[in-house]
Design a protein around this motif. Structure first.
Motif, PDB file in Angstrom:
ATOM      1  N   GLU A 209     -30.051 -12.468   8.549  1.00  0.00           N
ATOM      2  CA  GLU A 209     -30.885 -13.540   8.002  1.00  0.00           C
ATOM      3  C   GLU A 209     -32.222 -13.630   8.728  1.00  0.00           C
ATOM      4  OE1 GLU A 209     -30.145 -14.833   5.147  1.00  0.00           O
ATOM      5  OE2 GLU A 209     -28.376 -13.549   5.309  1.00  0.00           O
ATOM      6  N   LYS A 210     -32.224 -13.345  10.030  1.00  0.00           N
ATOM      7  CA  LYS A 210     -33.495 -13.354  10.761  1.00  0.00           C
ATOM      8  C   LYS A 210     -34.409 -12.233  10.270  1.00  0.00           C
ATOM      9  CE  LYS A 210     -32.239 -15.598  15.114  1.00  0.00           C
ATOM     10  NZ  LYS A 210     -32.158 -15.425  16.591  1.00  0.00           N
ATOM     11  N   ILE A 211     -33.819 -11.080  10.002  1.00  0.00           N
ATOM     12  CA  ILE A 211     -34.617  -9.962   9.468  1.00  0.00           C
ATOM     13  C   ILE A 211     -35.219 -10.340   8.118  1.00  0.00           C
ATOM     14  CG2 ILE A 211     -34.505  -7.596   8.579  1.00  0.00           C
ATOM     15  CD1 ILE A 211     -32.355  -7.036  10.698  1.00  0.00           C
ATOM     16  N   ALA A 212     -34.474 -11.106   7.321  1.00  0.00           N
ATOM     17  CA  ALA A 212     -34.968 -11.520   5.998  1.00  0.00           C
ATOM     18  C   ALA A 212     -36.270 -12.306   6.111  1.00  0.00           C
ATOM     19  CB  ALA A 212     -33.906 -12.349   5.278  1.00  0.00           C
ATOM     20  N   GLY A 213     -36.471 -12.982   7.253  1.00  0.00           N
ATOM     21  CA  GLY A 213     -37.674 -13.797   7.429  1.00  0.00           C
ATOM     22  C   GLY A 213     -38.890 -13.029   7.899  1.00  0.00           C
ATOM     23  N   ILE A 214     -38.735 -11.740   8.226  1.00  0.00           N
ATOM     24  CA  ILE A 214     -39.882 -10.936   8.652  1.00  0.00           C
ATOM     25  C   ILE A 214     -40.738 -10.588   7.437  1.00  0.00           C
ATOM     26  CG2 ILE A 214     -40.619  -8.775   9.740  1.00  0.00           C
ATOM     27  CD1 ILE A 214     -37.971  -8.758  11.269  1.00  0.00           C
ATOM     28  N   ARG A 215     -42.037 -10.737   7.575  1.00  0.00           N
ATOM     29  CA  ARG A 215     -42.943 -10.404   6.478  1.00  0.00           C
ATOM     30  C   ARG A 215     -43.455  -8.971   6.648  1.00  0.00           C
ATOM     31  NH1 ARG A 215     -44.903 -14.882   8.659  1.00  0.00           N
ATOM     32  NH2 ARG A 215     -46.989 -14.018   9.090  1.00  0.00           N
ATOM     33  N   ASN A 216     -43.967  -8.427   5.562  1.00  0.00           N
ATOM     34  CA  ASN A 216     -44.561  -7.077   5.588  1.00  0.00           C
ATOM     35  C   ASN A 216     -43.608  -6.038   6.180  1.00  0.00           C
ATOM     36  OD1 ASN A 216     -46.891  -8.235   4.576  1.00  0.00           O
ATOM     37  ND2 ASN A 216     -47.944  -8.299   6.537  1.00  0.00           N
TER      38      ASN A 216
END
Length: 381
Positions: A209-216
């Motif tokens: 879920e934390k990875i899902a919040g990374i942009r670009n």
């Protein structure tokens, strides 16, 4: 899209697919309709070249019509004319043309990819990787140096797209700072796309879920390598079932609408296991992309047991910069142990290192890695 644009797109696709008879047929029709169609003349020249004919006359006509790509093809043909007949593959020429395009782009001044190894730590012991015997295991880049590197990279023009891979010979998800680092990269370098690479074992539900919040983020790349328990555990020294259970969850998230593509890869060994792996990915994880990685000797730092061909062309890795946790800069990502240091971003800016005379010379003047110094002249990547 008009018919001319569609025709050009079709020629591009046929060339990329390697369908040179089909490309010759389409390009010839286009040239008959318009003898001054430079792009069609170029593609007709390429097709004839790979179909055993004389393609240079069409390439020359296209170049005279100011087709820059045709001029690049002619230059590559001239350089390759010095190689023994039969020593080159069609793919060699296509790759070399792509490299010559890089030489004429802004990537001469600014990197195509930046590797930042924030913490040289991994919980796997892969037999095809230099990590198990790497002397810098455990090295941790300071927060101050991470901030300096990011600040250095702000000198790259906003119009120049590039990649940042916050890893080198490590699993970045084992660094607890990785998500704050990615947030800084997102906020301060909006023209940079990020890549994440992992062996899959750190992919807990919370991490996913934390990875899902990374942009670009270009992709999440998982080095899995085998669906067979004995082979997997011998290769990677990790518990097979735990890794697969985490990938099962990630696949469900992708099916439900995950924001980033996921790639699952195997370091190919030329056995039936390569085909088996691709079939297993298609069956168990159809929403993941599958990628086969060529087995490399990591610039002579890993014994792969077989002698492989050194490609008689340049290398796209000359257009990247590979920063180790110490701040020293390895020659490239394949210099896993950092034996061939080209600079130190503790004392230089990132761009000063990238444009140092020796490293720039590789990009600007060296046509083939065979003509470069060690370890490039023996590298099989």
């Amino acid at each position: 899209m008009n018919s001319a644009s569609q025709e050009l797109q079709s020629m591009q696709q046929l060339c990329q697919m390697g369908d040179f008879p089909g490309l010759a047929n389409l390009a010839e029709k286009a040239v008959k309709k318009d003898s001054l169609n430079a792009a069609a003349l170029r593609y007709l020249g390429i097709a004839n070249l790979f179909n055993g004919g004389a393609g240079d006359r069409y390439l020359l006509r296209a170049a005279m019509l100011n087709d820059k790509d045709a001029a690049i093809w002619l230059g590559v043909l001239s350089e390759f004319s010095n190689h023994p007949k039969g020593s080159l593959l069609p793919s060699d020429m296509i790759q070399q043309v792509d490299l010559m395009k890089l030489r004429q782009s802004s990537h001469m001044e600014f990197p195509m990819e930046v590797h930042i190894e924030t913490h040289a730590i991994c919980n796997a012991r892969c037999t095809f990787c230099p990590y198990p015997t790497m002397e810098r295991q455990g090295d941790r880049m300071s927060d101050e140096l991470i901030d300096k590197i990011i600040n250095d990279l702000k000198a790259i023009p906003k119009t120049h797209p590039f990649l940042i891979s916050p890893f080198k010979v490590n699993d970045p998800l084992l660094d607890k700072r990785i998500f704050s680092v990615c947030e800084k990269l997102n906020n301060q370098l909006p023209n940079a796309q990020l890549r994440l690479f992992t062996n899959g074992s750190p992919l807990t539900k919370n991490v996913v879920e934390k990875i899902a919040g990374i942009r670009n983020l270009l992709h999440v790349w998982v080095s899995l390598n085998s669906f067979e328990k004995t082979e997997y555990e011998a290769l990677m020294q990790l518990p097979f079932e735990k890794t697969l259970s985490k990938l099962d969850h990630l696949h469900l998230r992708v099916a439900a609408g995950y924001p980033h593509p996921v790639i699952v890869s195997r370091v190919a060994n030329g056995t039936s296991g390569d085909d088996d792996f691709m079939k297993c990915v298609a069956t168990r994880y159809p929403r993941f992309q599958c990628y086969m990685v060529g087995r490399s000797d990591w610039a002579g730092q890993v014994d792969i047991g077989t002698k492989k061909r050194v490609f008689p062309l340049g290398c796209s890795r000359w257009y990247e910069i590979s920063i180790m946790a110490s701040g020293k800069v390895a020659l490239c990502c394949m210099d896993g142990e950092g034996r061939h240091v080209i600079g130190d971003v503790n004392r230089q800016t990132v761009l000063e290192t990238y444009n140092s005379p020796g490293y720039r010379k590789l990009r600007q003047y060296t046509f083939s890695r065979l003509a470069a110094a060690t370890p490039c002249d023996t590298c099989v990547y």
